[in-house]
Structure formats: C-alpha cells, structure tokens
Design an enzyme around this catalytic site. Structure first.
Site, PDB file in Angstrom:
ATOM      1  N   GLY A   1     -36.932 -26.300 -20.431  1.00  0.00           N
ATOM      2  CA  GLY A   1     -37.514 -25.415 -19.444  1.00  0.00           C
ATOM      3  C   GLY A   1     -37.759 -24.030 -20.016  1.00  0.00           C
ATOM      4  O   GLY A   1     -37.240 -23.678 -21.084  1.00  0.00           O
ATOM      5  N   CYS A   2     -38.552 -23.235 -19.297  1.00  0.00           N
ATOM      6  CA  CYS A   2     -38.915 -21.903 -19.807  1.00  0.00           C
ATOM      7  C   CYS A   2     -37.733 -20.941 -19.769  1.00  0.00           C
ATOM      8  O   CYS A   2     -37.456 -20.253 -20.757  1.00  0.00           O
ATOM      9  CB  CYS A   2     -40.110 -21.348 -19.049  1.00  0.00           C
ATOM     10  SG  CYS A   2     -39.972 -21.405 -17.248  1.00  0.00           S
ATOM     11  N   TYR A   3     -37.018 -20.884 -18.651  1.00  0.00           N
ATOM     12  CA  TYR A   3     -35.821 -20.040 -18.591  1.00  0.00           C
ATOM     13  C   TYR A   3     -34.775 -20.469 -19.627  1.00  0.00           C
ATOM     14  O   TYR A   3     -34.209 -19.621 -20.334  1.00  0.00           O
ATOM     15  CB  TYR A   3     -35.201 -20.086 -17.198  1.00  0.00           C
ATOM     16  CG  TYR A   3     -35.778 -19.139 -16.181  1.00  0.00           C
ATOM     17  CD1 TYR A   3     -35.901 -17.765 -16.429  1.00  0.00           C
ATOM     18  CD2 TYR A   3     -36.175 -19.595 -14.921  1.00  0.00           C
ATOM     19  CE1 TYR A   3     -36.404 -16.899 -15.480  1.00  0.00           C
ATOM     20  CE2 TYR A   3     -36.680 -18.731 -13.959  1.00  0.00           C
ATOM     21  CZ  TYR A   3     -36.791 -17.384 -14.243  1.00  0.00           C
ATOM     22  OH  TYR A   3     -37.276 -16.519 -13.293  1.00  0.00           O
TER      23      TYR A   3
END
Length: 347
Positions: free
Chosen positions: A152-154
């Site tokens: 994921g990006c986070y």
C-alpha cells in the site's frame, strides 16, 4: 537472444492506478500493453476514460474474462480488495506472473486479513505463494515469485522510513509513532462525501484513528525485520492536494545515536537501492511528484533523544503503479530501473 517484448495486461482501467500503470508502461522499452480491462466501461476506448491518452492508447477496453492469460507474461490487478483474490484464484496455475495492487495478499495470513478487512478471504492458498513487493527489502524473493502483493501507499512510505532502524534491531518495539498525510487520490477514483471538493478544499483532517487497515501491514513488515513483535501508532490524514504522501515518524532507540551515525545507517541500508534517496533536508511531496522515488530524511533530535524521519512519495507511483512496474522488472530479470527514471515534476 530475446527479440520480442514481454506482453502485459492491466486488469482494472477505470481507477487512478490503472491509468498510472498505462502511463508508465506505454514508454517501457521491454513491454507491450496487449489488453486493458474494465467491467463497467467495456467497449469504450481507454482514451475515452482517460483523456490524457488520446492518440496514445486508443484501443478498446475488454472484460477480464476476455484476457487470454496464456499469451500474457504479466498481469497487473488494479482492482479493489476483495475482488483481486478471485482473479488470483482463477489464474494461479496459468503460468502468468501476477502483480496484485490490492490488499488481498499483503498480510501474513487469511485470518489477519479477515480481522482487519472484515471480509472473508476466498483464496487462502494464495498466501503461500505471495511475496510482499517491496524491492528494497525482498529483491531476491520477488525475482523468483509468480505472485507479488504490491504494498500500500501509506505502508511504502512508513516502512521505508523505519526499515533501517528496525532491521538493525535498535528501535524500541513499542515506541514508533507514524503521522502520515495523503492526497485525495489515495482514496481512489470514486467520489465520496469525504473526498468531495467542498469537504477537502481549505480543510485538513485525520481519519481511521487506531484502526486503519494499513497499521497491521506496517507492523507486520517491521516485526519481520526486527524479528520481534512490533506495536506502533499510525494515524493517516487527508491533505487538500491531488497526489503525494508525507510520512513523519517518531521513535526512541535502544542505542546511543547522533546525526552522523544515523545518516550513515540510512545511506548504508539503501546503498544500491535506486529509488530511495536519503536526503540532507526534509523533502516535500512535489520533489517526488510523478516519479518512483522515495525521499527519506532521518533527523536526530539531540534535545529529546528521538529519531524523526520524514519520507515523501507519490502515492500513485512509488506507492502503487511505479512500484508494481519495479516488481515486474525484477520478476522478468530486467534492469530494475528500466522504464522508471521519470524525473519528479516541480512545480
């Protein structure tokens, strides 16, 4: 000597991630996009959906059932969680390499997935094959994988912020606090009350306090690095910008530290990692915009005896599509940087 390009298919064209995959792959010298799918826009041209591709990618969108995986080398699943697992199940033994950009195979087990995503997992066997697709940590495993779970990006920003400290075993297992902010594209292409312009513009808010599903993804990866169970605090915020993530992490150490030693630790850890730039000042999201770079700035606060790490990424590139292409390069035995040297766009 190979005289043909690898064939790739993008499953899921309507979202930002599918669009970014097409933007990067169309100029990749070693691949050809042979199909792009959309169930809700089947029959339309890709450029009708994403006008920036007019005259560049004009071919017709097909349904996922029409993808001939026997004639494709790599499939990118740019689908929501809960949907991707069905296609992985269908194509697991088809001989095609799969890069899943959803959260369906990022965690350690179907039980952990079901606990955090509140959804039954219909292909638990996939967890045995899946490799977590962070090239800076798992290059060798990715190189032999047939199924990669794209982070994921986070978690990408957060894990890259803290990995050198946890891998060295000097971070306190329960002391990390991650304060992260994302542009609105991190919420996907579908509008909601939260992402409505009037609620985002001139506004700033935290969400998912204490229970955001990316928390467990970050915890698990840092626990694997430290070889010890890690508990951390992760709080995401919504920025009134279109793209970019800025993660600020705070933690104490079980070792004496100063700025020179901290900087050296990070530079040594990310040596020969082409997309992590260890900076000597705090980066901004525009300094990585449109690129696959992660800019990391480790700072030693002598007054509080804490490490503060600032990391900036583009959530759609390093946090999604660019990282997926990076994984593809490694899976195909290509130079890992090929097709990904876009210079950040600023302003």
């Amino acid at each position: 000597m190979r005289n043909h390009k690898y064939k790739v298919s993008i499953v899921g064209a309507s979202g930002y991630t599918g669009s970014e995959l097409a933007r990067i792959l169309i100029n990749h010298p070693e691949v050809d996009i042979v199909s792009i799918t959309s169930e809700s826009h089947k029959g339309k041209r890709f450029s009708e959906l994403h006008g920036q591709f007019s005259g560049i990618i004009d071919f017709e969108l097909i349904g996922a059932d029409d993808v001939n995986v026997e004639n494709v080398d790599v499939v990118f699943l740019a689908l929501p969680h809960g949907v991707s697992m069905e296609f992985v199940k269908r194509w697991a033994d088809a001989g095609v390499k799969i890069i899943d950009l959803s959260g369906d195979f990022r965690l350690s087990s179907p039980e952990v997935y079901e606990d955090w995503y509140k959804k039954e997992h219909t292909f638990p066997d996939g967890f045995e094959k899946a490799v977590y697709g962070m090239p800076e940590l798992f290059f060798d495993e990715i190189s032999t994988a047939t199924l990669v779970a794209n982070p994921g990006c986070y978690p990408t920003a957060s894990i890259l912020s803290l990995a050198p400290l946890f891998a060295a075993g000097i971070a306190t297992a329960g002391g990390a606090i991650i304060d992260a902010k994302s542009g609105t594209t991190g919420a996907g292409v579908k509008a909601s009350n939260t992402t409505h312009f009037s609620n985002v513009n001139d506004n700033f808010k935290a969400y998912g306090l204490g229970n955001h599903r990316h928390t467990v993804e970050i915890q698990e990866q840092l626990s694997f690095l430290m070889k010890n169970s890690v508990i951390l605090q992760f709080t995401p915020h919504l920025l009134p910008v279109d793209r970019g993530i800025l993660a600020t992490s705070y933690l104490t150490l079980d070792k004496e530290m100063d700025q020179d030693r901290l900087t050296s630790l990070y530079k040594d850890f990310y040596k020969n990692k082409p997309f992590v730039r260890v900076r000597n000042q705090a980066p901004s999201i525009k300094e990585v915009r449109g690129s696959n770079y992660a800019d990391v700035y480790p700072f030693w606060d002598e007054r509080t005896k804490r490490v503060i790490v600032i990391t900036a990424i583009d959530n759609l590139v390093k946090g999604a599509a660019g990282q997926a292409v990076h994984n593809m390069n490694i899976m195909l035995g290509l130079n890992e940087s090929i097709g990904l040297r876009q210079v950040p766009m600023q302003p």
